[in-house]
Scaffold this motif. Sequence first.
Motif, PDB file in Angstrom:
ATOM      1  N   ALA A 183      -6.298   1.555   0.788  1.00  0.00           N
ATOM      2  CA  ALA A 183      -4.637   2.171   0.907  1.00  0.00           C
ATOM      3  C   ALA A 183      -3.497   2.500  -0.329  1.00  0.00           C
ATOM      4  O   ALA A 183      -3.214   3.561   0.108  1.00  0.00           O
ATOM      5  CB  ALA A 183      -4.316   0.972   2.346  1.00  0.00           C
ATOM      6  N   GLN A 184      -4.630   1.364  -0.495  1.00  0.00           N
ATOM      7  CA  GLN A 184      -3.509   2.110  -2.194  1.00  0.00           C
ATOM      8  C   GLN A 184      -4.065   3.038  -3.001  1.00  0.00           C
ATOM      9  O   GLN A 184      -3.367   4.291  -3.628  1.00  0.00           O
ATOM     10  CB  GLN A 184      -3.503   0.952  -3.149  1.00  0.00           C
ATOM     11  CG  GLN A 184      -2.347   0.026  -2.714  1.00  0.00           C
ATOM     12  CD  GLN A 184      -2.809  -1.407  -3.340  1.00  0.00           C
ATOM     13  OE1 GLN A 184      -3.510  -1.799  -4.290  1.00  0.00           O
ATOM     14  NE2 GLN A 184      -1.656  -2.165  -3.309  1.00  0.00           N
ATOM     15  N   LYS A 194      -5.247   5.258  -1.235  1.00  0.00           N
ATOM     16  CA  LYS A 194      -5.448   6.996  -0.294  1.00  0.00           C
ATOM     17  C   LYS A 194      -4.072   7.035  -0.594  1.00  0.00           C
ATOM     18  O   LYS A 194      -3.013   8.334  -1.264  1.00  0.00           O
ATOM     19  CB  LYS A 194      -5.154   6.639   0.786  1.00  0.00           C
ATOM     20  CG  LYS A 194      -4.819   8.171   2.056  1.00  0.00           C
ATOM     21  CD  LYS A 194      -5.031   7.458   2.646  1.00  0.00           C
ATOM     22  CE  LYS A 194      -4.849   8.507   4.063  1.00  0.00           C
ATOM     23  NZ  LYS A 194      -3.970   9.084   4.158  1.00  0.00           N
ATOM     24  N   ARG A 195      -2.952   6.375  -1.036  1.00  0.00           N
ATOM     25  CA  ARG A 195      -1.330   6.620  -1.443  1.00  0.00           C
ATOM     26  C   ARG A 195      -1.479   7.859  -2.534  1.00  0.00           C
ATOM     27  O   ARG A 195      -0.559   8.549  -3.284  1.00  0.00           O
ATOM     28  CB  ARG A 195      -1.170   4.943  -1.892  1.00  0.00           C
ATOM     29  CG  ARG A 195       0.845   5.530  -2.388  1.00  0.00           C
ATOM     30  CD  ARG A 195       1.841   6.205  -0.908  1.00  0.00           C
ATOM     31  NE  ARG A 195       2.882   5.757  -1.621  1.00  0.00           N
ATOM     32  CZ  ARG A 195       4.223   6.422  -0.837  1.00  0.00           C
ATOM     33  NH1 ARG A 195       3.710   7.221   0.533  1.00  0.00           N
ATOM     34  NH2 ARG A 195       4.920   6.039  -1.533  1.00  0.00           N
ATOM     35  N   ASP A 235      -3.212  11.161  -2.292  1.00  0.00           N
ATOM     36  CA  ASP A 235      -2.283  11.616  -1.383  1.00  0.00           C
ATOM     37  C   ASP A 235      -0.961  12.340  -2.452  1.00  0.00           C
ATOM     38  O   ASP A 235      -0.127  13.714  -2.276  1.00  0.00           O
ATOM     39  CB  ASP A 235      -1.649  10.898  -0.597  1.00  0.00           C
ATOM     40  CG  ASP A 235      -3.041  10.646   0.986  1.00  0.00           C
ATOM     41  OD1 ASP A 235      -3.929  11.582   0.724  1.00  0.00           O
ATOM     42  OD2 ASP A 235      -2.506   9.634   1.670  1.00  0.00           O
ATOM     43  N   ALA A 236      -0.683  11.556  -3.677  1.00  0.00           N
ATOM     44  CA  ALA A 236       0.491  11.912  -4.110  1.00  0.00           C
ATOM     45  C   ALA A 236       0.147  12.511  -5.129  1.00  0.00           C
ATOM     46  O   ALA A 236       1.038  12.897  -6.160  1.00  0.00           O
ATOM     47  CB  ALA A 236       1.108  10.846  -4.445  1.00  0.00           C
ATOM     48  N   ALA A 255       0.660  -0.815   0.104  1.00  0.00           N
ATOM     49  CA  ALA A 255       0.074   0.078   0.248  1.00  0.00           C
ATOM     50  C   ALA A 255       1.230   1.297  -0.044  1.00  0.00           C
ATOM     51  O   ALA A 255       0.135   2.200   0.307  1.00  0.00           O
ATOM     52  CB  ALA A 255      -1.194   0.432   1.048  1.00  0.00           C
ATOM     53  N   SER A 256       1.802   1.001   0.153  1.00  0.00           N
ATOM     54  CA  SER A 256       2.613   2.642   0.368  1.00  0.00           C
ATOM     55  C   SER A 256       4.183   1.955  -1.142  1.00  0.00           C
ATOM     56  O   SER A 256       4.849   2.231  -0.870  1.00  0.00           O
ATOM     57  CB  SER A 256       4.717   2.197   1.787  1.00  0.00           C
ATOM     58  OG  SER A 256       4.406   1.078   1.848  1.00  0.00           O
ATOM     59  N   TYR A 257       3.586   1.916  -2.059  1.00  0.00           N
ATOM     60  CA  TYR A 257       4.117   1.485  -3.542  1.00  0.00           C
ATOM     61  C   TYR A 257       4.985   2.698  -3.396  1.00  0.00           C
ATOM     62  O   TYR A 257       4.081   3.977  -3.201  1.00  0.00           O
ATOM     63  CB  TYR A 257       3.125   1.750  -4.525  1.00  0.00           C
ATOM     64  CG  TYR A 257       2.170   2.214  -4.701  1.00  0.00           C
ATOM     65  CD1 TYR A 257       2.175   3.467  -5.945  1.00  0.00           C
ATOM     66  CD2 TYR A 257       0.781   1.997  -4.502  1.00  0.00           C
ATOM     67  CE1 TYR A 257       1.197   3.866  -5.640  1.00  0.00           C
ATOM     68  CE2 TYR A 257      -0.237   2.213  -4.408  1.00  0.00           C
ATOM     69  CZ  TYR A 257      -0.041   3.594  -4.853  1.00  0.00           C
ATOM     70  OH  TYR A 257      -1.189   4.967  -5.291  1.00  0.00           O
ATOM     71  N   ASP A 258       5.520   3.010  -4.496  1.00  0.00           N
ATOM     72  CA  ASP A 258       6.650   4.525  -4.625  1.00  0.00           C
ATOM     73  C   ASP A 258       5.939   5.428  -5.632  1.00  0.00           C
ATOM     74  O   ASP A 258       5.879   4.513  -6.776  1.00  0.00           O
ATOM     75  CB  ASP A 258       8.067   3.491  -5.388  1.00  0.00           C
ATOM     76  CG  ASP A 258       8.907   5.274  -6.083  1.00  0.00           C
ATOM     77  OD1 ASP A 258       8.905   6.408  -5.223  1.00  0.00           O
ATOM     78  OD2 ASP A 258      10.256   5.226  -6.253  1.00  0.00           O
ATOM     79  N   THR A 259       5.759   6.502  -5.287  1.00  0.00           N
ATOM     80  CA  THR A 259       5.144   7.301  -5.896  1.00  0.00           C
ATOM     81  C   THR A 259       5.860   8.381  -6.815  1.00  0.00           C
ATOM     82  O   THR A 259       5.851   8.867  -7.485  1.00  0.00           O
ATOM     83  CB  THR A 259       4.206   7.683  -5.652  1.00  0.00           C
ATOM     84  OG1 THR A 259       4.921   8.864  -4.703  1.00  0.00           O
ATOM     85  CG2 THR A 259       2.787   7.083  -5.162  1.00  0.00           C
TER      86      THR A 259
END
Length: 185
Positions: A40-41, A43-44, A47-48, A13-17
């Motif tokens: 979560a994905q 939102k990530r 947010d980016a 869920a905190s993949y690199d953006t």
Amino acid sequence: MLHGIDVSAFQSASYDTNGSSFVFIKATEGRSYVNPRLAAQTKRGRDAGLVVGFYHFLWPGHIDAQAEYFVRHAPEKAGDLLAVDWETTGSGTHASNAEKDHFIRRLKELRPNNRVVLYCNRDFWLNIDRTSYAGDGLWIADYVSAGKPRIKAKWRFHQYTSDPHDKDVADFDGTAALKEWAKGA
């Protein structure tokens, strides 16, 4: 060319953006699967500041029910993209060309304010597709140089590698052009 990725439950869920303008997130499959990391994905990506798209892995049969299941679970926001993932299923089958076309048309009815694109690999596009119907755009998978898929058709997104994860490019002049196109359905 804009760069982006696509993710599913196999990715964090905190993949690199970094360096990305867009992300496609697997939302659903068939009539019973929802990506447990979908919220979560999403939102990530939001947010980016990325253009966010959601895709549904299409199975043969029950096309209207699959479309309704997808829109019930995929977040609904203006400027988001929707995609149908048309490829071979885990059981070795695939939705027919007519089912793929019907699914895209049904999505466009259910979510008239979102762009709908078709994701498929080069083999499906060249050998299984008979209508060249891709809704609002084609997202082609062909693992060659980024932005140079081996097809003659106009494409919007190109998945060019799956190593170490799925990477894509988009054929837009900039992020603002992609955002404008995405909201223009």
